[in-house]
Design a protein around this motif. Structure first.
Motif, PDB file in Angstrom:
ATOM      1  N   ALA A 130      48.678  38.434  44.782  1.00 23.41           N
ATOM      2  CA  ALA A 130      48.135  40.001  44.273  1.00 23.41           C
ATOM      3  C   ALA A 130      47.606  39.858  42.741  1.00 23.41           C
ATOM      4  N   GLU A 131      47.849  39.229  41.809  1.00 21.00           N
ATOM      5  CA  GLU A 131      47.249  39.175  40.404  1.00 21.00           C
ATOM      6  C   GLU A 131      45.786  38.809  40.924  1.00 21.00           C
ATOM      7  N   ARG A 133      43.918  38.669  43.485  1.00 21.39           N
ATOM      8  CA  ARG A 133      43.164  40.169  43.947  1.00 21.39           C
ATOM      9  C   ARG A 133      42.773  41.171  43.196  1.00 21.39           C
ATOM     10  N   GLU A 134      43.856  41.464  42.399  1.00 20.57           N
ATOM     11  CA  GLU A 134      43.401  42.410  41.175  1.00 20.57           C
ATOM     12  C   GLU A 134      42.162  41.959  40.320  1.00 20.57           C
TER      13      GLU A 134
END
Length: 184
Positions: A130-131, A133-134
């Protein structure tokens, strides 16, 4: 992700993210090289116009001082100098050149950011998908902002990139990206 469509800029997993980064790097490589090609062409045209104006002005001064040529030749030279000077003012080749050099530099810096992201951040096991992807989204947003602020490039200039110019960067990067895509 139920009920939503997958956005092309939002890869669903780390492998897709690496592949999308490689695609974006390829596009950025062509973009920054096109901007540099345009900047160099505008710079050369500007130098040629400057030489025309300076040479013509010098010829007028010499001809007037030595009374070496007819008035018609002086008028012709003066006319050419005026056209060259007017063209410089209207076309603003120096300004265009600088804008394209700056745009090329911004795209090149973002290209290096993507490369660093793939080389370092994607391999960092302490960072979640998720990090990552951000961070990818942040890089994609930066690319969109740079594109909006950059002068337009055209197929005319894009098509003038030689394969050698593009491959000079691409070969080493392709090897790196392929190694990265195969790892993990």
């Amino acid at each position: 992700m139920s009920g939503s469509t997958v956005n092309r800029n939002e890869p669903p997993n780390a492998d897709a993210m690496r592949e999308r980064c490689a695609e974006m790097m390829n596009g950025l490589r062509y973009t920054f090289k096109t901007h540099y090609k345009m900047a160099e062409a505008y710079e050369k045209a500007g130098i040629a116009m400057n030489l025309l104006v300076a040479g013509g002005t010098a010829a007028i001064v010499v001809a007037l001082l030595w009374d070496a040529v007819s008035q018609q030749v002086l008028i012709t030279i003066a006319f050419l100098v005026a056209i060259g000077s007017w063209s410089q003012a209207v076309l603003k080749l120096g300004v265009k050149s600088q804008k394209h050099f700056s745009a090329g530099d911004r795209h090149h810096a973002l290209y290096e950011d993507f490369k660093s992201f793939i080389d370092v951040e994607m391999h960092d096991d302490t960072t979640t998908v998720a990090e990552k992807r951000e961070r990818f989204r942040e890089l994609a947003r930066t690319r969109d902002q740079i594109n909006q602020l950059s002068p337009r490039t055209t197929n005319f200039w894009y098509n003038r990139l030689s394969e050698e110019e593009v491959q000079a960067t691409a070969e080493s990067d392709t090897e790196e990206v392929n190694a990265i895509l195969k790892s993990d």
